[in-house]
Design a protein around this motif. Structure first.
Motif, short mmCIF file in Angstrom:
data_model
loop_
_atom_site.label_atom_id
_atom_site.label_comp_id
_atom_site.label_asym_id
_atom_site.label_seq_id
_atom_site.Cartn_x
_atom_site.Cartn_y
_atom_site.Cartn_z
N ARG A 1 93.77 -106.86 -48.34
CA ARG A 1 94.47 -106.93 -49.62
C ARG A 1 95.79 -106.16 -49.53
NH1 ARG A 1 91.60 -110.49 -50.00
NH2 ARG A 1 89.88 -110.88 -51.45
N PRO A 2 96.89 -106.85 -49.23
CA PRO A 2 98.18 -106.16 -49.11
C PRO A 2 98.59 -105.54 -50.45
CG PRO A 2 98.30 -108.38 -48.20
CD PRO A 2 97.02 -108.29 -48.97
N ASP A 3 99.20 -104.38 -50.37
CA ASP A 3 99.74 -103.71 -51.55
C ASP A 3 101.04 -104.41 -51.94
OD1 ASP A 3 100.88 -102.04 -53.44
OD2 ASP A 3 100.46 -100.19 -52.34
N PRO A 4 101.13 -104.96 -53.15
CA PRO A 4 102.37 -105.64 -53.54
C PRO A 4 103.60 -104.74 -53.46
CG PRO A 4 100.60 -106.08 -55.11
CD PRO A 4 100.11 -104.99 -54.20
N LYS A 5 103.38 -103.43 -53.55
CA LYS A 5 104.50 -102.49 -53.48
C LYS A 5 104.95 -102.22 -52.04
CE LYS A 5 102.99 -100.06 -57.67
NZ LYS A 5 102.52 -98.74 -58.23
N GLN A 6 104.17 -102.74 -51.08
CA GLN A 6 104.47 -102.52 -49.67
C GLN A 6 104.57 -103.88 -48.97
OE1 GLN A 6 105.20 -99.61 -48.65
NE2 GLN A 6 104.24 -98.20 -50.12
N PRO A 7 105.71 -104.55 -49.06
CA PRO A 7 105.83 -105.90 -48.48
C PRO A 7 105.57 -105.96 -46.99
CG PRO A 7 107.99 -105.02 -49.13
CD PRO A 7 106.96 -104.11 -49.73
N SER A 8 105.70 -104.83 -46.29
CA SER A 8 105.43 -104.85 -44.85
C SER A 8 103.96 -105.18 -44.56
CB SER A 8 105.79 -103.50 -44.22
OG SER A 8 104.97 -102.47 -44.74
N ALA B 1 102.82 -107.99 -42.04
CA ALA B 1 101.97 -107.74 -40.87
C ALA B 1 100.91 -108.83 -40.74
CB ALA B 1 101.30 -106.37 -40.99
N VAL B 2 100.34 -109.26 -41.86
CA VAL B 2 99.33 -110.33 -41.83
C VAL B 2 99.95 -111.60 -41.26
CG1 VAL B 2 97.86 -111.82 -43.22
CG2 VAL B 2 98.00 -109.38 -43.74
N ALA B 3 101.15 -111.94 -41.70
CA ALA B 3 101.82 -113.15 -41.21
C ALA B 3 102.10 -113.04 -39.71
CB ALA B 3 103.12 -113.37 -41.99
N SER B 4 102.56 -111.88 -39.26
CA SER B 4 102.86 -111.69 -37.84
C SER B 4 101.60 -111.82 -36.98
CB SER B 4 103.50 -110.32 -37.62
OG SER B 4 104.75 -110.21 -38.26
N LEU B 5 100.50 -111.27 -37.48
CA LEU B 5 99.26 -111.34 -36.72
C LEU B 5 98.68 -112.75 -36.68
CD1 LEU B 5 97.70 -107.96 -37.85
CD2 LEU B 5 98.32 -108.57 -35.51
N LYS B 6 98.83 -113.49 -37.76
CA LYS B 6 98.39 -114.88 -37.75
C LYS B 6 99.16 -115.67 -36.70
CE LYS B 6 96.79 -115.38 -42.55
NZ LYS B 6 97.06 -116.02 -43.86
N ARG C 1 105.46 -102.89 -38.17
CA ARG C 1 105.32 -101.69 -38.99
C ARG C 1 104.56 -102.01 -40.27
NH1 ARG C 1 109.69 -96.95 -40.17
NH2 ARG C 1 108.82 -96.18 -42.13
N ILE C 2 103.63 -101.12 -40.61
CA ILE C 2 102.82 -101.28 -41.83
C ILE C 2 103.01 -100.03 -42.68
CG2 ILE C 2 100.55 -101.79 -42.77
CD1 ILE C 2 99.73 -102.74 -39.99
N ASP C 3 103.78 -100.16 -43.74
CA ASP C 3 104.01 -99.02 -44.63
C ASP C 3 102.84 -98.88 -45.60
OD1 ASP C 3 106.86 -98.21 -43.93
OD2 ASP C 3 107.12 -100.34 -44.38
N GLY C 4 102.71 -97.68 -46.16
CA GLY C 4 101.66 -97.43 -47.13
C GLY C 4 101.42 -95.95 -47.28
N GLU C 5 100.65 -95.60 -48.29
CA GLU C 5 100.36 -94.20 -48.54
C GLU C 5 99.56 -93.61 -47.40
OE1 GLU C 5 98.03 -91.38 -51.82
OE2 GLU C 5 98.12 -93.54 -52.07
N ASP C 6 99.93 -92.42 -46.95
CA ASP C 6 99.20 -91.72 -45.90
C ASP C 6 98.11 -90.87 -46.54
OD1 ASP C 6 98.30 -89.98 -43.94
OD2 ASP C 6 100.24 -89.87 -42.96
N PHE C 7 96.87 -91.18 -46.24
CA PHE C 7 95.74 -90.51 -46.87
C PHE C 7 95.34 -89.22 -46.17
CE2 PHE C 7 95.35 -94.83 -48.43
CZ PHE C 7 95.14 -94.60 -49.78
N ARG C 8 96.05 -88.79 -45.12
CA ARG C 8 95.66 -87.56 -44.44
C ARG C 8 95.77 -86.35 -45.35
NH1 ARG C 8 98.13 -89.49 -39.42
NH2 ARG C 8 96.43 -90.01 -38.05
N HIS C 9 96.61 -86.46 -46.38
CA HIS C 9 96.80 -85.31 -47.26
C HIS C 9 95.57 -85.03 -48.12
CE1 HIS C 9 100.98 -85.06 -46.02
NE2 HIS C 9 101.12 -86.34 -46.28
N ARG C 10 94.59 -85.93 -48.05
CA ARG C 10 93.35 -85.67 -48.79
C ARG C 10 92.59 -84.48 -48.21
NH1 ARG C 10 90.47 -91.36 -48.20
NH2 ARG C 10 90.92 -90.77 -46.05
N GLY C 11 92.77 -84.22 -46.90
CA GLY C 11 91.97 -83.19 -46.25
C GLY C 11 90.57 -83.69 -45.97
N LEU C 12 89.74 -82.82 -45.41
CA LEU C 12 88.38 -83.20 -45.07
C LEU C 12 87.47 -83.14 -46.30
CD1 LEU C 12 87.97 -81.23 -41.73
CD2 LEU C 12 88.23 -83.69 -41.99
#
Length: 347
Positions: A38-45, A49-54, A205-216
């Motif tokens: 489910r691509p994020d509409p706010k992140q067109p990349s 990426a889906v199109a490139s992989l297809k 390139r696949i842009d999107g929120e980086d979830f590492r800031h959640r911590g463990l």
């Protein structure tokens, strides 16, 4: 009543064919597809990426015959890249997309993590691994590890020989250890490390929120050994429980090659570890990381007594050169422990 087994008594014998049969997406990604991403509409990349992989999948399935090129190791046509590299932060769906590519391709194919391929080389030898994979149409490498110079050189050489044999390659990678939490991408590092192959890879390139800031996630409180024994017998009736003294299991892992860890845990529904203690030796810790990955792949719940999983590696390990591996292992072990002890689904 549960069926009780001990991993510390298992020594699986695995043939080459059985090893190769294990190179497929884990059950977590066993039925994913480009349609289920489910691509994020706010992140067109992401949609890009889906199109490139297809397109890449179509090129794998409809490439020109390469009999003579494969026989003599010739290069492929200039307009047909050897590989595709998915470049993005943590949590943007790189593994989902890589597994979707694997599912979309018809021919003989392999999907594994960087560690699984290096373990395969260790089990078979470099030349036998090249020979085994050279007949494949596609080889997918998830979590290409940029923090291990020796293994990176090994994998770069393997990829070069497979590309010369006409095999298509697809990869993702982690970030370098010092870059954890920065939300940076790793394409430059990847291209530098694979050196002569870099010009044969398309970088997506696949842009999107980086979830590492959640911590463990918070590790659940360990159970007492008495409560652990009660839970095994009261909560897992009819299931196969692998119950081991932690020190016995860790020692036993020295005699089981990591390439066999998938088969090592075959048929196990739940893992119960008595008296978990902090691992203090690097070699032991790295083997244990592989076991944690395989348990997570198969979504095997864990119940345990002893120290909590956020203390299973020393502070020096958690801050050292392999910190990425250890953070991943702690996160996965914690998720499986929360599933085993609290009934929470491991994400």
């Amino acid at each position: 009543m549960p069926q009780i087994e001990q991993l510390s008594r298992r020594t699986p014998k695995v043939s080459v064919d059985e090893l190769l049969q294990g190179f497929h997406p884990s059950p977590r990604f066993g039925e994913v597809s480009f349609a289920s991403y489910r691509p994020d509409p706010k992140q067109p990349s992401q949609a890009g990426a889906v199109a490139s992989l297809k397109d890449f999948a179509a090129a794998v399935d409809h490439k020109q015959p390469t009999g003579l090129r494969r026989l003599f190791g010739g290069r492929k046509q200039a307009d047909s890249r050897a590989g595709i590299y998915l470049d993005g932060g943590f949590g943007v769906g790189k593994t989902h997309l890589l597994a979707s590519l694997w599912h979309a391709v018809d021919g003989p194919k392999a999907f594994g993590t960087f560690v699984e391929y290096t373990n395969l080389v260790g089990a078979l030898s470099f030349r036998k691994t090249v020979d085994a994979l050279s007949s494949y149409e596609l080889v997918c490498i998830d979590e290409f590890e940029l923090d291990d110079p020796g293994d990176t050189v090994l994998m770069s050489r393997l990829m070069r020989e497979l590309a010369d044999a006409g095999v298509k390659l697809a990869a993702t990678s982690n970030t370098l250890p010092g870059s954890l939490g920065e939300g940076r991408f790793a394409a430059v590092d990847f291209q530098r490390e694979i050196q002569v192959l870099s010009d044969q890879f398309d970088v997506v390139r696949i842009d999107g929120e980086d979830f590492r800031h959640r911590g463990l996630p918070a590790a659940p409180e360990p159970m007492t050994d008495l409560d652990l024994k009660r839970k095994i017998h009261n909560d897992f009736s009819g299931r196969v429980v692998a119950a081991d003294e932690f020190t016995d299991l860790v020692k036993h892992l020295e005699g089981v090659h990591p390439s066999r860890y998938r088969q090592f845990i075959d048929g196990i529904d739940v893992v119960a570890w008595h008296n978990v203690s902090t691992i203090t030796e690097q070699a032991v810790a790295l083997r244990f990381v592989v076991l944690a990955d395989r348990l997570y792949d198969k979504d095997v719940p864990i119940i345990a007594s002893g120290v909590p999983f956020d203390q299973i590696f020393t502070p020096e390990m958690m801050a050292g050169g392999y910190m990425k591996k250890y953070f991943r292992a702690v996160s996965r072990l914690t998720a499986l422990a929360r599933e085993g002890q609290k009934g929470e689904a491991a994400a």
